[in-house]
Design an enzyme around this catalytic site. Structure first.
Site, short mmCIF file in Angstrom:
data_model
loop_
_atom_site.label_atom_id
_atom_site.label_comp_id
_atom_site.label_asym_id
_atom_site.label_seq_id
_atom_site.Cartn_x
_atom_site.Cartn_y
_atom_site.Cartn_z
N ASN A 118 0.81 -1.23 0.00
CA ASN A 118 0.00 0.00 0.00
C ASN A 118 0.85 1.28 0.00
O ASN A 118 0.44 2.32 0.49
CB ASN A 118 -1.02 -0.02 1.14
CG ASN A 118 -0.38 -0.01 2.52
OD1 ASN A 118 0.84 -0.09 2.63
ND2 ASN A 118 -1.19 0.11 3.56
N HIS A 121 3.53 4.26 4.68
CA HIS A 121 3.12 4.10 6.08
C HIS A 121 3.05 5.47 6.74
O HIS A 121 3.84 6.36 6.43
CB HIS A 121 4.15 3.23 6.82
CG HIS A 121 3.99 3.23 8.31
ND1 HIS A 121 3.12 2.39 8.95
CD2 HIS A 121 4.57 3.99 9.27
CE1 HIS A 121 3.17 2.62 10.26
NE2 HIS A 121 4.05 3.59 10.48
N GLU A 132 8.36 5.54 16.56
CA GLU A 132 8.75 5.14 15.20
C GLU A 132 9.87 6.03 14.65
O GLU A 132 10.75 5.55 13.94
CB GLU A 132 7.52 5.17 14.27
CG GLU A 132 6.50 4.10 14.65
CD GLU A 132 5.27 4.08 13.75
OE1 GLU A 132 5.15 4.96 12.87
OE2 GLU A 132 4.44 3.18 13.93
P1 CMP Z 1 0.73 0.13 7.60
O1 CMP Z 1 0.01 1.42 7.72
O2 CMP Z 1 2.18 0.16 7.32
O3 CMP Z 1 0.49 -0.73 8.95
C1 CMP Z 1 0.44 -2.14 8.99
C2 CMP Z 1 0.47 -2.74 7.61
O4 CMP Z 1 0.00 -4.08 7.53
C3 CMP Z 1 -0.50 -1.98 6.71
O5 CMP Z 1 0.02 -0.71 6.43
C4 CMP Z 1 -0.64 -2.91 5.54
O6 CMP Z 1 0.47 -2.83 4.66
C5 CMP Z 1 -0.56 -4.27 6.25
N1 CMP Z 1 -1.89 -4.84 6.43
C6 CMP Z 1 -2.87 -4.41 7.23
N2 CMP Z 1 -3.93 -5.24 7.16
C7 CMP Z 1 -3.60 -6.21 6.30
C8 CMP Z 1 -4.27 -7.37 5.81
N3 CMP Z 1 -5.50 -7.68 6.19
N4 CMP Z 1 -3.62 -8.16 4.93
C9 CMP Z 1 -2.36 -7.85 4.53
N5 CMP Z 1 -1.66 -6.77 4.98
C10 CMP Z 1 -2.28 -5.96 5.84
#
Ligand code: CMP
Length: 148
Positions: A118, A121, A132
């Site tokens: 995604n 962060h 962090e």
């Molecule tokens: P981030 O904001 O970096 O915080 C935790 C990360 O876990 C999130 O972004 C996503 O990249 C990942 N993440 C959260 N939920 C899921 C999920 N259901 N399946 C796979 N990855 C996830």
């Protein structure tokens, strides 16, 4: 100095997918246009051990191992950003964790490819923002201005 910064800084990471896809400059430009000030920035790479540590709060989740593998799969850009109300404003700028639900024009809407990949962060609260920042940077790097 810490009191001045509390509430006004956040930690961002441009993730391996976005670095690999060539989105670093477009994402940084998006961030700067939104009036965030870059306090510290570096390109780095997480070992599996470091990725596990950074995402420790998710260690019981089914996606944990896959997330660790992805986050340690290539270079990332870690950034400390300053702005009034930084955490909340930055989370609005990046959009929903799942790009399918991210509002039009948000960074994840524009550059993310999946819930895991995604693109970026952002810290989720002020306490975690400090924790962090200190995960990726030394206090000397964060408070550099004080040393000038
Ligand atoms: P981030 O904001 O970096 O915080 C935790 C990360 O876990 C999130 O972004 C996503 O990249 C990942 N993440 C959260 N939920 C899921 C999920 N259901 N399946 C796979 N990855 C996830």
């Amino acid at each position: 100095m810490i009191d001045d910064m509390f509430g006004n800084i956040t930690l961002s990471v441009i993730k391996p997918d976005a670095v690999e896809n060539g989105y670093v400059i477009p994402i940084l430009s998006h961030i700067v246009k939104a009036k965030f000030h870059i306090i510290a920035l570096k390109m780095t790479e997480l070992s599996k051990k470091s990725a596990k540590k950074f995402y420790a709060e998710h260690k019981k989740k089914l996606f944990f191992e896959s997330l660790v593998k992805f986050m340690s799969s290539g270079p990332i850009i870690s950034i400390i950003l300053e702005k009034k109300n930084a955490v909340e404003d930055f989370r609005n700028l990046i959009g929903n964790t799942n790009p399918v639900y991210a509002k039009k024009g948000t960074i994840r809407n524009l550059y993310a490819t999946s819930l895991e990949k995604n693109a970026i962060h952002g810290s989720d609260n002020n306490q975690n923002a400090f924790k962090e920042c200190l995960f990726y940077f030394s206090s000397r790097e964060i408070f550099l201005k004080e040393n000038l």
